[in-house]
Design an enzyme around this catalytic site. Structure first.
Site, PDB file in Angstrom:
ATOM      1  CE  LYS A   1      65.422  21.730 -59.929  1.00  0.00           C
ATOM      2  NZ  LYS A   1      64.333  21.411 -59.000  1.00  0.00           N
TER       3      LYS A   1
ATOM      4  NE  ARG B   1      69.664  25.005 -57.173  1.00  0.00           N
ATOM      5  CZ  ARG B   1      68.632  25.842 -57.283  1.00  0.00           C
ATOM      6  NH1 ARG B   1      68.770  27.099 -56.885  1.00  0.00           N
ATOM      7  NH2 ARG B   1      67.488  25.441 -57.790  1.00  0.00           N
TER       8      ARG B   1
END
Length: 119
Positions: free
Chosen positions: A108, A69
């Site tokens: 997320k 990420r």
């Protein structure tokens, strides 16, 4: 390990920029558009060998997902690290290598995060 990985990432980024410049001279201006992004996070991982036609060594776990990420939300030709990794760099006396990202990263499963550029 955060210190070593930061040095490694900076060296790789420098090499990438140099190679891109050389390719641009040899292959033309469109090659100059190549960019790399690096994301770093620190923590425990699980390692294993995936067998089959394309056997390979792979790392698994939340730390790897978090690092992915960081890479996905990084900027071209930049090294981004998590706050945890930034704290490890500060503890190693390398706080001057860090610049806080001005905007929060929405990752997320993690929410809004303060991250840092490694410079």
């Amino acid at each position: 390990h955060a210190l070593r990985m930061s040095k490694f990432a900076a060296k790789i980024m420098s090499i990438m920029i140099d190679v891109t410049r050389q390719l641009e001279v040899q292959l033309g201006p469109d090659t100059g558009e190549l960019r790399a992004r690096v994301g770093m996070h620190s923590g425990p991982v699980t390692a294993g060998v995936l067998r089959g036609a394309k056997a390979r060594f792979q790392l698994f776990g939340d730390t790897m997902n978090f690092a992915a990420r960081m890479e996905a939300h990084s900027a071209p030709n930049q090294i981004q690290c998590s706050e945890y990794t930034a704290n490890l760099l500060r503890e190693a006396g390398k706080g001057q290598w860090l610049r806080p990202r001005t905007d929060k990263v929405k990752a997320k499963g993690k929410g809004e995060l303060q991250t840092y550029w490694v410079v």
